[in-house]
Design a protein around this motif. Structure first.
Motif, short mmCIF file in Angstrom:
data_model
loop_
_atom_site.label_atom_id
_atom_site.label_comp_id
_atom_site.label_asym_id
_atom_site.label_seq_id
_atom_site.Cartn_x
_atom_site.Cartn_y
_atom_site.Cartn_z
N VAL A 85 0.85 -1.20 0.00
CA VAL A 85 0.00 0.00 0.00
C VAL A 85 0.88 1.25 0.00
O VAL A 85 1.98 1.26 0.59
CB VAL A 85 -0.97 0.00 1.21
CG1 VAL A 85 -0.25 0.26 2.52
CG2 VAL A 85 -2.09 1.02 1.01
N PHE A 86 0.40 2.28 -0.69
CA PHE A 86 1.08 3.57 -0.75
C PHE A 86 1.08 4.20 0.64
O PHE A 86 0.03 4.27 1.30
CB PHE A 86 0.33 4.45 -1.75
CG PHE A 86 0.91 5.81 -1.99
CD1 PHE A 86 1.93 5.98 -2.92
CD2 PHE A 86 0.43 6.92 -1.31
CE1 PHE A 86 2.46 7.24 -3.16
CE2 PHE A 86 0.96 8.18 -1.55
CZ PHE A 86 1.97 8.33 -2.47
N VAL A 87 2.25 4.67 1.08
CA VAL A 87 2.33 5.33 2.39
C VAL A 87 1.82 6.77 2.24
O VAL A 87 2.33 7.53 1.41
CB VAL A 87 3.79 5.35 2.90
CG1 VAL A 87 3.89 6.17 4.18
CG2 VAL A 87 4.29 3.94 3.13
N PRO A 88 0.79 7.15 3.00
CA PRO A 88 0.25 8.51 2.88
C PRO A 88 1.32 9.57 3.18
O PRO A 88 2.15 9.38 4.08
CB PRO A 88 -0.86 8.58 3.93
CG PRO A 88 -1.04 7.21 4.44
CD PRO A 88 0.10 6.36 4.03
N ARG A 89 1.30 10.66 2.42
CA ARG A 89 2.33 11.69 2.53
C ARG A 89 1.80 12.94 3.22
O ARG A 89 0.62 13.27 3.09
CB ARG A 89 2.81 12.10 1.13
CG ARG A 89 3.26 10.96 0.24
CD ARG A 89 4.54 10.31 0.76
NE ARG A 89 5.30 9.68 -0.31
CZ ARG A 89 5.17 8.43 -0.72
NH1 ARG A 89 4.28 7.63 -0.15
NH2 ARG A 89 5.93 7.98 -1.70
N THR A 116 -8.17 5.16 -3.06
CA THR A 116 -8.07 5.51 -1.63
C THR A 116 -6.82 4.95 -0.95
O THR A 116 -6.44 5.41 0.12
CB THR A 116 -9.35 5.06 -0.88
OG1 THR A 116 -9.43 5.74 0.36
CG2 THR A 116 -9.37 3.54 -0.65
N GLY A 117 -6.16 3.94 -1.54
CA GLY A 117 -4.95 3.41 -0.91
C GLY A 117 -5.24 2.90 0.49
O GLY A 117 -6.12 2.06 0.70
N SER A 118 -4.53 3.46 1.48
CA SER A 118 -4.74 3.06 2.88
C SER A 118 -6.08 3.53 3.44
O SER A 118 -6.44 3.16 4.56
CB SER A 118 -3.62 3.65 3.74
OG SER A 118 -3.69 5.07 3.69
N SER A 179 -9.29 13.05 -4.96
CA SER A 179 -8.40 11.96 -5.40
C SER A 179 -6.95 12.39 -5.30
O SER A 179 -6.60 13.53 -5.63
CB SER A 179 -8.71 11.58 -6.85
OG SER A 179 -7.91 10.47 -7.24
N ASN A 180 -6.13 11.44 -4.84
CA ASN A 180 -4.69 11.55 -4.99
C ASN A 180 -4.30 10.39 -5.90
O ASN A 180 -3.94 9.32 -5.42
CB ASN A 180 -3.99 11.45 -3.64
CG ASN A 180 -2.48 11.39 -3.78
OD1 ASN A 180 -1.93 11.75 -4.83
ND2 ASN A 180 -1.80 10.92 -2.75
N PRO A 181 -4.41 10.59 -7.20
CA PRO A 181 -4.19 9.47 -8.13
C PRO A 181 -2.69 9.31 -8.42
O PRO A 181 -1.89 10.16 -8.05
CB PRO A 181 -4.92 9.95 -9.39
CG PRO A 181 -4.73 11.44 -9.36
CD PRO A 181 -4.72 11.84 -7.90
#
Ligand SMILES: C[S@@+](CC[C@H](N)C(=O)[O-])C[C@H]1O[C@@H](n2cnc3c(N)ncnc32)[C@H](O)[C@@H]1O
Length: 281
Positions: A85-89, A116-118, A179-181
């Motif tokens: 999963v993408f680590v939120p920034r 939505t990732g995480s 969205s954070n695509p």
């Protein structure tokens, strides 16, 4: 057990030598994690935990800090993260804020998070906007599993699938799409090993100019939003003109404009779906 102060100094030196940008912070986080305390309470301890050195080794090999500790901080949330999963920034926190601000202008807003990732943005909206009905979609089954864990009990309607065809049941009924695509051009060099080796490919790459997924978000947002509804989309700092152009060129939006993050870099766009304004407070 090693004396904590000496251990922290040695770890900081090791991480800095390995090119870790926030070496002291990461050393303290790992020390606190292995002692099962908050970083601010480290001063109460004299000895480091036995696992500390091994964890520092992993970080020096550029494994993401958040994969080692299994947690990522996002606004008021502590999210579970790890491989897949993408680590939120931190820069996405201002993107979530824009979605929260837009949602708060409507009673009982309906909000959709695409990719939505995480679950970071969806959960931030769900916990910070009272009365919000939040829906989120994620294409990657592995990432979706992490979102399921994070969103448990939150009321977020979480789905797995391609955003391009998601939420047919919400067409024309959504107040805010966020969205954070993925937005990195295919073939671009990624400097940080944490990103290149550990963030899932689907969360990063997005066609020759990095805008393919943003074009999909534009199309989906037009379908989902009520007239006057708002879309909020993160992009790369070099896309401050090209990303809003994706929206303004279609003639389906008013007021497509760009915004900066806390570091002063172009970071996200907002646009309003053409049509009569939505009901506002
Ligand atoms: C940059 S990450 C952002 C994750 C999360 N929103 C955040 O801010 O931390 C992009 C996410 O979009 C997902 N994604 C990419 N293409 C997608 C698609 N067509 N439909 C749904 N999700 C997609 C990726 O798997 C990834 O989890």
């Amino acid at each position: 057990m090693t004396a904590l102060r000496a251990g922290l100094a040695a770890a900081t030196e090791k991480l800095a030598a390995a090119g870790v940008p926030s070496a002291r912070f990461d050393a303290e986080e790992l020390a606190a994690f292995t002692l099962c305390v908050e970083r601010r309470d480290l001063w109460r301890h004299d000895e480091s935990a036995p696992e500390f050195d091994a964890y520092v080794e992993r970080r020096a090999a550029r494994e993401p800090l958040q994969h080692i500790t299994g947690r990522a901080y996002f606004r008021d949330l502590v999210l579970r993260v790890g491989p897949g999963v993408f680590v939120p920034r931190p820069e996405t926190e201002v993107v979530a804020q824009a979605a929260i601000d837009a949602a708060r202008r409507t009673d009982s807003p309906v909000v959709v998070d695409l990719g939505t990732g995480s679950g970071a943005i969806a959960l931030a909206v769900a916990t910070e906007v009272s009365g919000a009905r939040v829906h989120a979609v994620e294409a990657d089954p592995g990432a979706h599993e992490w979102a399921v864990r994070n969103c448990a009990g939150s009321g977020v309607d979480l789905r797995v699938g391609d955003m391009a065809v998601a939420f047919g049941d919400l067409d024309g009924a959504v107040d805010v799409v966020v969205s954070n695509p993925p937005y990195i051009p295919v073939g671009a060099a990624i400097r940080d090993p944490e990103v290149a080796a550990h963030d899932p490919a689907l969360s990063l790459w997005s066609g020759d100019d990095g805008l393919d997924a943003i074009r999909v978000v534009e199309d989906v947002a037009v379908r989902l939003l009520v007239p006057g509804g708002v879309v909020v989309v993160e992009h790369a700092d070099l896309q401050g003109r090209s990303a809003p152009d994706v929206f303004s060129r279609t003639g389906r939006w008013t007021d497509a404009r760009d915004h900066r993050d806390l570091a002063g870099r172009d970071r996200y766009l907002t646009a309003t779906r053409t049509g009569c304004p939505r009901r506002t407070r």
